[in-house]
Every structure is written in C-alpha cells, then in structure tokens.
Design a protein around this motif. Structure first.
Motif, PDB file in Angstrom:
ATOM      1  N   LEU A 199    -101.932  83.275 -33.443  1.00  0.00           N
ATOM      2  CA  LEU A 199    -102.827  82.831 -32.383  1.00  0.00           C
ATOM      3  C   LEU A 199    -103.154  83.954 -31.401  1.00  0.00           C
ATOM      4  O   LEU A 199    -104.292  84.093 -30.947  1.00  0.00           O
ATOM      5  N   LEU A 200    -102.163  84.767 -31.059  1.00  0.00           N
ATOM      6  CA  LEU A 200    -102.321  85.728 -29.970  1.00  0.00           C
ATOM      7  C   LEU A 200    -102.642  87.157 -30.405  1.00  0.00           C
ATOM      8  O   LEU A 200    -103.216  87.923 -29.644  1.00  0.00           O
ATOM      9  N   ALA A 201    -102.283  87.508 -31.652  1.00  0.00           N
ATOM     10  CA  ALA A 201    -102.346  88.919 -32.021  1.00  0.00           C
ATOM     11  C   ALA A 201    -103.701  89.389 -32.520  1.00  0.00           C
ATOM     12  O   ALA A 201    -103.958  90.591 -32.550  1.00  0.00           O
ATOM     13  N   PHE A 202    -104.579  88.483 -32.905  1.00  0.00           N
ATOM     14  CA  PHE A 202    -105.826  88.891 -33.522  1.00  0.00           C
ATOM     15  C   PHE A 202    -107.016  88.485 -32.678  1.00  0.00           C
ATOM     16  O   PHE A 202    -107.033  87.442 -32.039  1.00  0.00           O
ATOM     17  N   GLY A 203    -108.041  89.335 -32.723  1.00  0.00           N
ATOM     18  CA  GLY A 203    -109.146  89.195 -31.783  1.00  0.00           C
ATOM     19  C   GLY A 203    -110.173  88.148 -32.096  1.00  0.00           C
ATOM     20  O   GLY A 203    -110.825  87.631 -31.201  1.00  0.00           O
ATOM     21  N   SER A 204    -110.383  87.787 -33.355  1.00  0.00           N
ATOM     22  CA  SER A 204    -111.453  86.847 -33.689  1.00  0.00           C
ATOM     23  C   SER A 204    -110.940  85.721 -34.555  1.00  0.00           C
ATOM     24  O   SER A 204    -109.893  85.824 -35.186  1.00  0.00           O
ATOM     25  N   LEU A 205    -111.713  84.644 -34.609  1.00  0.00           N
ATOM     26  CA  LEU A 205    -111.366  83.516 -35.462  1.00  0.00           C
ATOM     27  C   LEU A 205    -111.289  83.953 -36.919  1.00  0.00           C
ATOM     28  O   LEU A 205    -110.426  83.513 -37.672  1.00  0.00           O
ATOM     29  N   ARG A 206    -112.188  84.800 -37.312  1.00  0.00           N
ATOM     30  CA  ARG A 206    -112.221  85.253 -38.704  1.00  0.00           C
ATOM     31  C   ARG A 206    -110.932  85.972 -39.078  1.00  0.00           C
ATOM     32  O   ARG A 206    -110.371  85.760 -40.156  1.00  0.00           O
ATOM     33  N   GLU A 207    -110.449  86.834 -38.187  1.00  0.00           N
ATOM     34  CA  GLU A 207    -109.224  87.574 -38.469  1.00  0.00           C
ATOM     35  C   GLU A 207    -108.041  86.625 -38.611  1.00  0.00           C
ATOM     36  O   GLU A 207    -107.226  86.758 -39.523  1.00  0.00           O
ATOM     37  N   ARG A 208    -107.944  85.667 -37.705  1.00  0.00           N
ATOM     38  CA  ARG A 208    -106.828  84.720 -37.764  1.00  0.00           C
ATOM     39  C   ARG A 208    -106.865  83.931 -39.062  1.00  0.00           C
ATOM     40  O   ARG A 208    -105.846  83.710 -39.714  1.00  0.00           O
ATOM     41  N   LYS A 209    -108.045  83.478 -39.423  1.00  0.00           N
ATOM     42  CA  LYS A 209    -108.185  82.676 -40.629  1.00  0.00           C
ATOM     43  C   LYS A 209    -107.865  83.507 -41.876  1.00  0.00           C
ATOM     44  O   LYS A 209    -107.198  83.031 -42.793  1.00  0.00           O
ATOM     45  N   ASP A 210    -108.326  84.765 -41.905  1.00  0.00           N
ATOM     46  CA  ASP A 210    -108.069  85.629 -43.057  1.00  0.00           C
ATOM     47  C   ASP A 210    -106.574  85.859 -43.244  1.00  0.00           C
ATOM     48  O   ASP A 210    -106.061  85.808 -44.367  1.00  0.00           O
ATOM     49  N   VAL A 211    -105.870  86.125 -42.147  1.00  0.00           N
ATOM     50  CA  VAL A 211    -104.430  86.380 -42.238  1.00  0.00           C
ATOM     51  C   VAL A 211    -103.700  85.141 -42.723  1.00  0.00           C
ATOM     52  O   VAL A 211    -102.811  85.206 -43.587  1.00  0.00           O
ATOM     53  N   SER A 212    -104.067  83.981 -42.199  1.00  0.00           N
ATOM     54  CA  SER A 212    -103.422  82.744 -42.630  1.00  0.00           C
ATOM     55  C   SER A 212    -103.653  82.501 -44.112  1.00  0.00           C
ATOM     56  O   SER A 212    -102.753  82.083 -44.845  1.00  0.00           O
ATOM     57  N   ARG A 213    -104.866  82.766 -44.577  1.00  0.00           N
ATOM     58  CA  ARG A 213    -105.173  82.554 -45.989  1.00  0.00           C
ATOM     59  C   ARG A 213    -104.371  83.496 -46.881  1.00  0.00           C
ATOM     60  O   ARG A 213    -103.948  83.117 -47.974  1.00  0.00           O
ATOM     61  N   VAL A 214    -104.175  84.723 -46.430  1.00  0.00           N
ATOM     62  CA  VAL A 214    -103.368  85.662 -47.202  1.00  0.00           C
ATOM     63  C   VAL A 214    -101.942  85.133 -47.343  1.00  0.00           C
ATOM     64  O   VAL A 214    -101.341  85.185 -48.427  1.00  0.00           O
ATOM     65  N   MET A 215    -101.392  84.571 -46.243  1.00  0.00           N
ATOM     66  CA  MET A 215    -100.048  84.021 -46.274  1.00  0.00           C
ATOM     67  C   MET A 215     -99.967  82.857 -47.251  1.00  0.00           C
ATOM     68  O   MET A 215     -98.996  82.719 -47.999  1.00  0.00           O
ATOM     69  N   VAL A 216    -100.985  82.010 -47.269  1.00  0.00           N
ATOM     70  CA  VAL A 216    -101.001  80.873 -48.180  1.00  0.00           C
ATOM     71  C   VAL A 216    -101.064  81.351 -49.631  1.00  0.00           C
ATOM     72  O   VAL A 216    -100.401  80.800 -50.513  1.00  0.00           O
ATOM     73  N   ARG A 217    -101.870  82.397 -49.897  1.00  0.00           N
ATOM     74  CA  ARG A 217    -101.986  82.918 -51.258  1.00  0.00           C
ATOM     75  C   ARG A 217    -100.656  83.455 -51.769  1.00  0.00           C
ATOM     76  O   ARG A 217    -100.391  83.472 -52.971  1.00  0.00           O
ATOM     77  N   HIS A 218     -99.813  83.912 -50.849  1.00  0.00           N
ATOM     78  CA  HIS A 218     -98.507  84.447 -51.234  1.00  0.00           C
ATOM     79  C   HIS A 218     -97.391  83.437 -50.975  1.00  0.00           C
ATOM     80  O   HIS A 218     -96.226  83.814 -50.824  1.00  0.00           O
ATOM     81  N   SER A 219     -97.752  82.161 -50.953  1.00  0.00           N
ATOM     82  CA  SER A 219     -96.763  81.128 -50.657  1.00  0.00           C
ATOM     83  C   SER A 219     -95.661  81.075 -51.711  1.00  0.00           C
ATOM     84  O   SER A 219     -94.514  80.728 -51.411  1.00  0.00           O
ATOM     85  N   GLY A 220     -95.999  81.408 -52.969  1.00  0.00           N
ATOM     86  CA  GLY A 220     -94.988  81.398 -54.021  1.00  0.00           C
ATOM     87  C   GLY A 220     -93.873  82.396 -53.741  1.00  0.00           C
ATOM     88  O   GLY A 220     -92.678  82.060 -53.817  1.00  0.00           O
ATOM     89  N   GLU A 221     -94.267  83.612 -53.397  1.00  0.00           N
ATOM     90  CA  GLU A 221     -93.270  84.641 -53.087  1.00  0.00           C
ATOM     91  C   GLU A 221     -92.442  84.261 -51.857  1.00  0.00           C
ATOM     92  O   GLU A 221     -91.224  84.458 -51.822  1.00  0.00           O
TER      93      GLU A 221
END
Length: 239
Positions: A199-221
């Motif tokens: 919520l606090l570390a990234f400047g735009s909605l797009r950045e926050r959403k991209d980071v969250s999606r990356v985490m979800v893609r690596h949910s198996g690991e």
C-alpha cells in the motif's frame, strides 16, 4: 519490473520482520522464542491467499478510478479490519489450544506443512469462497465500510491457508497466558506488514497491482516455503 519490485518488497518484509520482532522479543526477555516466532509469522505473512484477495481489492479500486488519499484510506481500512478480526480469532485459538497437549500441535504442524507443500507443488488454491470475495471486492471495496467488511470476511476465508501456523503459534504462546495479548499483537503486526508495504511503498495503482499479481503468480513457491517452515516447527516441538 513487477518481478523485481516483488522481490524487493519480499526482502524488505523479511528484514523488517526479523529486525523488529527480534528486538522486541529480546526486550521481553524471550530471545529463545525468536526462531519459532519468525518461522510461524513469516510463513503466515507471505501467505499467497492473502495476496490473492488483496489483488482483488486493488483491481476493484483501479476499476473505480480511486486514487490518492481515498485509496490509502480504503486500503488502511481493509488492513485494519484484517488485523482486528485476526487478533480476535487468535485470542480464541489461544484459549482452546491451551487445553490440548503441545505434542498434538506439533503433529498438526507437520501434517499441515505437508498439505501446504503439496498444494504449492500441484498449484492448488486454498482460498475459500473466491466468487463471494470477488463480488464483495467489486461491489463494496470502494468505500471504507465496504473495505472493512471485506477485511472481516477475508479473515474467515483465509482459515484454510492460515490455520496451520496460527493454531501452532496459539498453542505455544498459550503456555504463557500473561504474554498472549502482547505476542498476538506482535504476530499480527508481522502478518499485515506485506499488505502495508504494498500500500505504501509504490507510487501508482498500476505498480501496486503489478506487484500483487507477481506474488500471486508465484503462490506455488510461496506455499512450499511456508509449508516447510510450518513442518520444521512441528518437528522442533517434538524434540
């Protein structure tokens, strides 16, 4: 870029969690408890189920065009609700777990750890009520009250993901009744730390959403790492 930021964010989460928790537990005179605390709280805080739900909320906010102060207010409301409900749940778990032998908690940790590793390897989702969560995120997630309702609801749907480390943690700290409220507060601070950083570390909605999606893609690991940590604590308790 998203993958790099996700890695940075995970690293920052671990460093902050390890540093602050270790200092706090040392001040409480509990240095021997630090490894167990970190293994359980970190395995819960990098929970892929939490990221999946949080991604739903961020996407909903993006669709609504919510930004600036309103975005942070809604995000903090969601995180606060998760903290409050998870903390309350922890009090109940500590009360119940204190009535069973610690060895049972150890067996449960090993079994749950194995289950978590297997779901990670075979990429099986452990999030319950996905459709309901998605509907709530898009229909109510744009307001403070809606975000809090979503946060409270999330805390129950996360149980298939979070029950393992949280029940084991509750069983351990229930042996020190006077410290339960403080230790639960510290655990849940680590649990919500990743959400705060997104919520606090990234400047735009797009950045926050991209980071969250990356985490979800690596949910198996993440599930595999989480499961190994939980099972390790179980074997440790059996010593």
């Amino acid at each position: 870029m998203g993958s790099r930021k996700a890695l940075v964010y995970l690293t920052v989460t671990v460093i902050i969690s390890v540093g602050l928790s270790s200092v706090f537990l040392a001040l409480l005179g509990m240095p021997d408890f630090i490894p167990k605390f970190l293994a359980l709280s970190l395995s819960d805080s990098i929970n892929p189920c939490t990221f999946a739900v949080y991604t739903m909320l961020l996407i909903a906010l993006s669709v609504r065009g919510l930004g600036g102060r309103a975005f942070y207010l809604v995000g903090i409301s969601f995180i606060s609700a998760v903290y409050i409900s998870y903390y309350t749940l922890g009090l109940g778990l500590a009360f119940l777990a204190g009535r069973v032998p610690l060895r049972w908690a150890a067996y449960f940790a090993i079994a749950f750890g194995a289950y978590t590793v297997l779901t990670g390897i075979y990429e099986r989702s452990r999030v319950g009520g996905k459709r309901t969560l998605r509907r709530l995120a898009f229909s109510k997630g744009g307001s403070v009250v809606g975000a809090m309702l979503l946060g409270f609801f999330v805390s129950t749907t996360l149980l298939p993901c979070s029950a393992g480390p949280y029940i084991v943690y509750a069983a351990i700290i229930s042996r020190s009744p006077g410290m339960v409220p403080v230790l639960l507060a510290l655990y849940n601070a680590v649990f919500i730390l990743p959400l705060l950083l997104i919520l606090l570390a990234f400047g735009s909605l797009r950045e926050r959403k991209d980071v969250s999606r990356v985490m979800v893609r690596h949910s198996g690991e993440l599930s595999v790492v989480s499961g190994v940590l939980i099972a390790a604590i179980g074997f440790w308790l059996l010593r």
